[in-house]
Design a protein around this motif. Structure first.
Motif, short mmCIF file in Angstrom:
data_model
loop_
_atom_site.label_atom_id
_atom_site.label_comp_id
_atom_site.label_asym_id
_atom_site.label_seq_id
_atom_site.Cartn_x
_atom_site.Cartn_y
_atom_site.Cartn_z
N GLY A 82 48.26 -31.85 -20.22
CA GLY A 82 48.43 -30.58 -19.50
C GLY A 82 47.46 -29.53 -20.00
O GLY A 82 46.87 -28.78 -19.21
N LEU A 83 47.26 -29.49 -21.32
CA LEU A 83 46.31 -28.52 -21.89
C LEU A 83 44.89 -28.83 -21.45
O LEU A 83 44.12 -27.92 -21.13
CB LEU A 83 46.40 -28.52 -23.42
N ARG A 84 44.54 -30.14 -21.42
CA ARG A 84 43.19 -30.51 -20.96
C ARG A 84 42.97 -30.07 -19.52
O ARG A 84 41.91 -29.56 -19.17
CB ARG A 84 43.00 -32.02 -21.06
N ARG A 85 43.99 -30.32 -18.69
CA ARG A 85 43.85 -29.89 -17.28
C ARG A 85 43.69 -28.38 -17.19
O ARG A 85 42.85 -27.88 -16.45
CB ARG A 85 45.09 -30.33 -16.48
N GLU A 89 40.55 -26.49 -15.70
CA GLU A 89 40.70 -25.53 -14.60
C GLU A 89 40.10 -24.18 -14.98
O GLU A 89 39.44 -23.53 -14.15
CB GLU A 89 42.19 -25.37 -14.25
N GLU A 90 40.31 -23.77 -16.23
CA GLU A 90 39.75 -22.50 -16.67
C GLU A 90 38.23 -22.56 -16.70
O GLU A 90 37.55 -21.61 -16.27
CB GLU A 90 40.28 -22.14 -18.07
N ARG A 91 37.67 -23.66 -17.15
CA ARG A 91 36.20 -23.81 -17.15
C ARG A 91 35.65 -23.75 -15.72
O ARG A 91 34.63 -23.12 -15.47
CB ARG A 91 35.81 -25.15 -17.79
N THR A 92 36.35 -24.45 -14.82
CA THR A 92 35.92 -24.43 -13.42
C THR A 92 35.98 -23.01 -12.87
O THR A 92 35.04 -22.55 -12.21
CB THR A 92 36.81 -25.38 -12.59
N ALA A 93 37.09 -22.31 -13.16
CA ALA A 93 37.24 -20.93 -12.66
C ALA A 93 36.16 -20.04 -13.26
O ALA A 93 35.58 -19.19 -12.55
CB ALA A 93 38.63 -20.41 -13.02
N ARG A 95 33.20 -20.98 -14.34
CA ARG A 95 31.90 -21.34 -13.74
C ARG A 95 31.78 -20.72 -12.34
O ARG A 95 30.73 -20.16 -11.98
CB ARG A 95 31.77 -22.87 -13.68
N ILE A 96 32.86 -20.81 -11.57
CA ILE A 96 32.85 -20.22 -10.22
C ILE A 96 32.64 -18.72 -10.31
O ILE A 96 31.85 -18.13 -9.56
CB ILE A 96 34.15 -20.57 -9.47
N ALA A 97 33.36 -18.08 -11.27
CA ALA A 97 33.21 -16.62 -11.44
C ALA A 97 31.78 -16.27 -11.84
O ALA A 97 31.21 -15.27 -11.34
CB ALA A 97 34.21 -16.11 -12.47
N GLU A 98 31.19 -17.07 -12.74
CA GLU A 98 29.81 -16.81 -13.15
C GLU A 98 28.85 -16.96 -11.98
O GLU A 98 27.91 -16.17 -11.81
CB GLU A 98 29.41 -17.74 -14.30
N GLU A 99 29.10 -18.00 -11.15
CA GLU A 99 28.24 -18.18 -9.97
C GLU A 99 28.40 -17.02 -9.00
O GLU A 99 27.40 -16.52 -8.46
CB GLU A 99 28.59 -19.50 -9.27
N GLN A 100 29.63 -16.58 -8.81
CA GLN A 100 29.85 -15.44 -7.90
C GLN A 100 29.19 -14.19 -8.45
O GLN A 100 28.56 -13.42 -7.71
CB GLN A 100 31.36 -15.19 -7.72
#
Length: 117
Positions: A82-85, A89-93, A95-100
């Motif tokens: 669960g922690l890995r997920r 998810e936080e890394r993905t978020a 990365r998306i925020a950095e791209e935005q």
């Protein structure tokens, strides 16, 4: 002659009686030794049985402890999953925020460049 035969028979009977008494005493000694050996063997059997019961009890305790540890390990592995997920998810978020943010900065640069023209 009869008295001599009688005396000889009496002496012979006394010797036989003496031998029988000695045999009885020897038999009693062996009986006591056998009884002592039997008691010692019984004590050994009781001690061995007690030791076996204690080992069996300890074995069950160790088995129960191992099962409990295994259950806790599975729970910890599940939590780690669960922690890995959550981390992914936080890394993905992020990365998306950095791209935005990068796109927003690019638009701001473009809009400044357009406004200066």
């Amino acid at each position: 002659i009869l008295l001599q035969k009688e005396r000889g028979a009496r002496i012979k009977a006394e010797h036989e009686l003496k031998a029988a008494l000695e045999g009885k005493q020897i038999a009693e000694i062996y009986a006591r030794k056998s009884e002592a050996s039997l008691q010692k063997a019984e004590a050994t059997v009781r001690a061995t049985a007690s030791h076996y019961r204690n080992l069996k009890k300890k074995s069950k305790e160790y088995l129960d402890a191992a099962k409990s540890a295994e259950t806790r390990m599975h729970a910890a592995e599940s939590k780690m999953g669960g922690l890995r997920r959550a981390v992914n998810e936080e890394r993905t978020a992020r990365r998306i925020a950095e791209e935005q943010l990068l796109h927003i900065r690019e638009r701001m640069k473009r809009s400044r460049g357009e406004s200066s023209l």
